[in-house]
Design an enzyme around this catalytic site. Structure first.
Site, PDB file in Angstrom:
ATOM      1  N   SER A  23     -13.562  19.924  -4.318  1.00  0.00           N
ATOM      2  CA  SER A  23     -13.198  18.498  -4.411  1.00  0.00           C
ATOM      3  C   SER A  23     -12.769  18.101  -5.818  1.00  0.00           C
ATOM      4  O   SER A  23     -12.464  16.943  -6.070  1.00  0.00           O
ATOM      5  CB  SER A  23     -14.383  17.631  -3.961  1.00  0.00           C
ATOM      6  OG  SER A  23     -15.545  17.973  -4.684  1.00  0.00           O
ATOM      7  N   ASN A 110     -26.483  16.101  -3.868  1.00  0.00           N
ATOM      8  CA  ASN A 110     -26.430  15.044  -2.856  1.00  0.00           C
ATOM      9  C   ASN A 110     -26.801  13.680  -3.437  1.00  0.00           C
ATOM     10  O   ASN A 110     -26.125  12.679  -3.185  1.00  0.00           O
ATOM     11  CB  ASN A 110     -27.337  15.383  -1.673  1.00  0.00           C
ATOM     12  CG  ASN A 110     -26.888  16.660  -0.980  1.00  0.00           C
ATOM     13  OD1 ASN A 110     -25.817  17.183  -1.282  1.00  0.00           O
ATOM     14  ND2 ASN A 110     -27.699  17.160  -0.066  1.00  0.00           N
ATOM     15  N   THR A 155       3.574 -24.768  12.002  1.00  0.00           N
ATOM     16  CA  THR A 155       2.710 -24.100  12.983  1.00  0.00           C
ATOM     17  C   THR A 155       3.681 -23.446  13.954  1.00  0.00           C
ATOM     18  O   THR A 155       4.766 -23.981  14.199  1.00  0.00           O
ATOM     19  CB  THR A 155       1.785 -25.081  13.747  1.00  0.00           C
ATOM     20  OG1 THR A 155       2.603 -25.998  14.466  1.00  0.00           O
ATOM     21  CG2 THR A 155       0.876 -25.857  12.805  1.00  0.00           C
ATOM     22  N   HIS A 156       3.321 -22.285  14.470  1.00  0.00           N
ATOM     23  CA  HIS A 156       4.234 -21.491  15.313  1.00  0.00           C
ATOM     24  C   HIS A 156       5.539 -21.185  14.574  1.00  0.00           C
ATOM     25  O   HIS A 156       6.573 -20.996  15.214  1.00  0.00           O
ATOM     26  CB  HIS A 156       4.545 -22.195  16.638  1.00  0.00           C
ATOM     27  CG  HIS A 156       3.336 -22.734  17.335  1.00  0.00           C
ATOM     28  ND1 HIS A 156       2.583 -22.004  18.215  1.00  0.00           N
ATOM     29  CD2 HIS A 156       2.716 -23.948  17.244  1.00  0.00           C
ATOM     30  CE1 HIS A 156       1.572 -22.736  18.654  1.00  0.00           C
ATOM     31  NE2 HIS A 156       1.620 -23.920  18.071  1.00  0.00           N
ATOM     32  N   SER A 277      20.770  -2.869  -3.357  1.00  0.00           N
ATOM     33  CA  SER A 277      21.151  -1.938  -2.298  1.00  0.00           C
ATOM     34  C   SER A 277      22.164  -0.944  -2.864  1.00  0.00           C
ATOM     35  O   SER A 277      22.980  -1.299  -3.711  1.00  0.00           O
ATOM     36  CB  SER A 277      21.770  -2.712  -1.133  1.00  0.00           C
ATOM     37  OG  SER A 277      22.631  -1.873  -0.387  1.00  0.00           O
ATOM     38  N   LYS A 283      23.353  -7.558  -2.414  1.00  0.00           N
ATOM     39  CA  LYS A 283      21.951  -7.627  -2.011  1.00  0.00           C
ATOM     40  C   LYS A 283      20.978  -7.721  -3.167  1.00  0.00           C
ATOM     41  O   LYS A 283      21.138  -7.096  -4.208  1.00  0.00           O
ATOM     42  CB  LYS A 283      21.602  -6.380  -1.197  1.00  0.00           C
ATOM     43  CG  LYS A 283      22.319  -6.344   0.125  1.00  0.00           C
ATOM     44  CD  LYS A 283      21.578  -7.100   1.190  1.00  0.00           C
ATOM     45  CE  LYS A 283      20.582  -6.152   1.795  1.00  0.00           C
ATOM     46  NZ  LYS A 283      19.895  -6.747   2.923  1.00  0.00           N
ATOM     47  N   ASN A 285      16.901  -7.558  -2.853  1.00  0.00           N
ATOM     48  CA  ASN A 285      15.898  -7.408  -1.794  1.00  0.00           C
ATOM     49  C   ASN A 285      14.460  -7.653  -2.273  1.00  0.00           C
ATOM     50  O   ASN A 285      14.123  -7.320  -3.409  1.00  0.00           O
ATOM     51  CB  ASN A 285      15.983  -5.999  -1.204  1.00  0.00           C
ATOM     52  CG  ASN A 285      17.305  -5.750  -0.508  1.00  0.00           C
ATOM     53  OD1 ASN A 285      17.874  -6.674   0.082  1.00  0.00           O
ATOM     54  ND2 ASN A 285      17.808  -4.542  -0.586  1.00  0.00           N
ATOM     55  N   GLU A 290       7.664  -6.521   0.484  1.00  0.00           N
ATOM     56  CA  GLU A 290       7.674  -5.649   1.668  1.00  0.00           C
ATOM     57  C   GLU A 290       6.710  -4.479   1.500  1.00  0.00           C
ATOM     58  O   GLU A 290       6.012  -4.083   2.438  1.00  0.00           O
ATOM     59  CB  GLU A 290       9.099  -5.131   1.928  1.00  0.00           C
ATOM     60  CG  GLU A 290      10.029  -6.220   2.441  1.00  0.00           C
ATOM     61  CD  GLU A 290      11.493  -5.807   2.428  1.00  0.00           C
ATOM     62  OE1 GLU A 290      12.312  -6.578   2.915  1.00  0.00           O
ATOM     63  OE2 GLU A 290      11.822  -4.716   1.910  1.00  0.00           O
ATOM     64  N   TYR A 317     -27.284  14.503   4.291  1.00  0.00           N
ATOM     65  CA  TYR A 317     -25.946  14.778   3.771  1.00  0.00           C
ATOM     66  C   TYR A 317     -25.230  15.826   4.609  1.00  0.00           C
ATOM     67  O   TYR A 317     -25.817  16.830   5.008  1.00  0.00           O
ATOM     68  CB  TYR A 317     -26.032  15.267   2.310  1.00  0.00           C
ATOM     69  CG  TYR A 317     -24.673  15.638   1.751  1.00  0.00           C
ATOM     70  CD1 TYR A 317     -23.863  14.678   1.164  1.00  0.00           C
ATOM     71  CD2 TYR A 317     -24.169  16.939   1.862  1.00  0.00           C
ATOM     72  CE1 TYR A 317     -22.596  15.003   0.681  1.00  0.00           C
ATOM     73  CE2 TYR A 317     -22.908  17.272   1.390  1.00  0.00           C
ATOM     74  CZ  TYR A 317     -22.134  16.301   0.792  1.00  0.00           C
ATOM     75  OH  TYR A 317     -20.886  16.613   0.330  1.00  0.00           O
ATOM     76  N   GLN A 322     -17.676  14.244   1.943  1.00  0.00           N
ATOM     77  CA  GLN A 322     -16.771  14.447   0.803  1.00  0.00           C
ATOM     78  C   GLN A 322     -15.425  13.760   1.055  1.00  0.00           C
ATOM     79  O   GLN A 322     -14.704  13.438   0.112  1.00  0.00           O
ATOM     80  CB  GLN A 322     -16.580  15.952   0.578  1.00  0.00           C
ATOM     81  CG  GLN A 322     -15.655  16.305  -0.558  1.00  0.00           C
ATOM     82  CD  GLN A 322     -15.746  17.777  -0.927  1.00  0.00           C
ATOM     83  OE1 GLN A 322     -16.729  18.207  -1.511  1.00  0.00           O
ATOM     84  NE2 GLN A 322     -14.738  18.550  -0.554  1.00  0.00           N
ATOM     85  N   LYS A 325     -13.965  10.279  -0.601  1.00  0.00           N
ATOM     86  CA  LYS A 325     -13.398  10.031  -1.930  1.00  0.00           C
ATOM     87  C   LYS A 325     -11.921   9.725  -1.943  1.00  0.00           C
ATOM     88  O   LYS A 325     -11.489   8.709  -2.488  1.00  0.00           O
ATOM     89  CB  LYS A 325     -13.717  11.204  -2.852  1.00  0.00           C
ATOM     90  CG  LYS A 325     -15.155  11.143  -3.248  1.00  0.00           C
ATOM     91  CD  LYS A 325     -15.665  12.287  -4.022  1.00  0.00           C
ATOM     92  CE  LYS A 325     -17.162  12.270  -3.845  1.00  0.00           C
ATOM     93  NZ  LYS A 325     -17.595  12.500  -2.443  1.00  0.00           N
TER      94      LYS A 325
END
Ligand code: ARG
Length: 457
Positions: A23, A110, A155-156, A277, A283, A285, A290, A317, A322, A325
């Protein structure tokens, strides 16, 4: 690969097994917690007479040296060790010889890893909390500047009633305030020290668990040693807190994406927080918003991954744990980055206040207020609702807003209309009359802002 075990084995481990089992590739980031925890453990061993004072001093000095050398770049954490615990212990023995071999007395990896992770997450609770606070300061600044920036509330996703940008941002302020309080809660619950739980059943050495807990700024030692080494609840709790942070960031991102679209034009994202773009020259963006929205799925995924990992594990344990992590680290890194980036984007965004105001006027957001106006003239609300509905239909057919209708047109719909209607249904009046606690009206929002200010102070 250097290992802490091997006495009972007659063959070296398969190379693939080493790679699969190790690890260190990701738990190296726990080096500081691991060394700090070991210093506390050694200090306690010395104080209890389990090791000599001299050995204690040698170990503590050796560990401090390792920490210093890692931090100044002279000691590299390489993949030649199974995990960060093995790396630190092997290094210590290289440096100070036999005394180093006594560090692990009365301890298991542990309880060691359980300690390291709690300390790490405790620090990350504080880090996330601090970033959220900075973001709340940004939101509060926008609130203060925009108590009279009128816009439609939806709303909506249909224009509903008029509100202000201050009120809108205030809604997000509340979400992130709750996130902070959840994280503070999680931190409080996790702040118990598992060191001294041993592999699962405590140890036969007279450890002073109260003392190590105190040295490491924990409120107390954990109670049951089996639970101490097998508990990852605090991680799941933290990941679920982060999932809520991400959900809130994602909703805000979605609003920004809509508001930044050609159709809304409520905001313009700063050039520094937009991308272009490769084919369409025009563009600009909203990639950052996003990505934040997209990365929300990633954090949820880690939460579900860990919940699923933990659900079938017998006490105490097991190596499955492990897997906590990479999930936790990636979720934390992702969430922290998203908070920082969103803060930068919102701090630099331009609000097209005029467009917002016009959108509120054009969208019949004052229709409820027009009905309330008729109510003030003695018309029952249900009748007023129907009358204004007809008026809205008339306006749609004639491509105008209620405010654009002449008094004759209004009176033709209902005789109770009078010239005071224009003031009664203006955006300003509509907002000003919303005086209940938590509403966008001037007094209410001023109180809200004052409360937010004192919360941040
Ligand atoms: N790398 C391990 C983990 O993250 C450390 C604990 C190892 N304990 C053990 N019994 N093999 O869980």
């Amino acid at each position: 690969m250097a290992q802490l075990w091997g006495g009972r084995f007659t063959k070296p481990t398969d190379k693939l097994v080493n790679e699969f089992n190790a690890s260190i590739r990701f738990d190296r980031r726990l080096y500081k917690e691991d060394i700090t925890g070991s210093i506390a453990h050694a200090t306690m061993l010395g104080r209890q007479g389990i090791i000599t004072e001299k050995e204690c001093r040698q170990i503590v000095d050796g560990l401090r040296g390792i920490l210093r050398d890692i931090e100044n770049g002279t000691l590299e954490i390489t993949d030649d060790y199974e995990d960060i615990h093995s790396f630190v212990e092997a290094n210590l023995i290289d440096r100070i010889g036999d005394a180093g071999k006594k560090l692990h007395t009365g301890r298991s990896r542990n309880d060691q890893v359980a300690l390291d992770m709690r300390m790490y997450i405790r620090g990350e609770c504080d880090a996330v909390n601090a970033e959220l606070k900075k973001f709340l300061c940004t939101l509060l600044d926008i609130m203060k500047d925009n108590t009279e920036t009128y816009m439609p509330g939806f709303t909506h996703l249909q224009k509903a009633q008029p509100t202000t940008l201050a009120h809108y941002m205030g809604a997000y302020f509340e979400m992130f305030r709750r996130d902070r309080s959840r994280i503070a809660d999680c931190r409080k619950r996790l702040n118990e020290c598992p060191l001294g739980a041993g592999a699962l059943a405590g140890t036969t050495y007279p450890l002073d668990r109260e003392y190590t807990a105190k040295l490491l700024s924990f409120d107390c030692p954990t109670r049951n040693s089996m639970d101490s080494v097998s508990d990852r609840d605090y991680l799941i709790e933290f990941l679920s807190d982060l999932s809520l942070v991400m959900m809130h960031l994602s909703r805000l991102s979605e609003e920004i994406i809509l508001w930044n679209s050609n159709e809304y034009q409520f905001v313009e994202i700063d050039d520094g927080f937009s991308t272009g773009s490769s084919i369409m020259p025009q563009k600009k963006n909203p990639d950052i918003a996003e990505l934040v929205r997209g990365k929300t799925g990633r954090v949820y995924g880690h939460l579900f991954g860990l919940l699923t990992t933990m659900k079938g594990i017998p006490l105490a344990y097991d190596k499955d744990m492990q897997e906590d992590k990479e999930a936790a680290f990636d979720a934390i890194d992702t969430a922290v980055n998203c908070i920082i980036l969103t803060n930068g984007m919102i701090k630099t965004i331009t609000f097209n206040k005029d467009v917002m105001r016009k959108s509120a006027v054009r969208g019949f957001t004052n229709a409820t207020d027009a009905a309330d106006y008729l109510v003030s003239k003695g018309v029952p609300f249900r009748d007023a609702h129907g009358i204004i509905g007809k008026l809205v239909l008339y306006c749609i057919q004639n491509n105008k807003s209620i405010d654009d209708c002449s008094i004759e047109e209004l009176k033709a719909v209902h005789p109770a209309f009078d010239t005071d209607v224009y003031d009664a249904i203006s955006l300003k009046t509509c907002v000003n009359k919303r005086l209940t606690a938590g509403a966008p009206g001037p007094d209410a929002i001023r109180r809200e802002i004052a409360e937010c200010e004192s919360y941040l102070a």
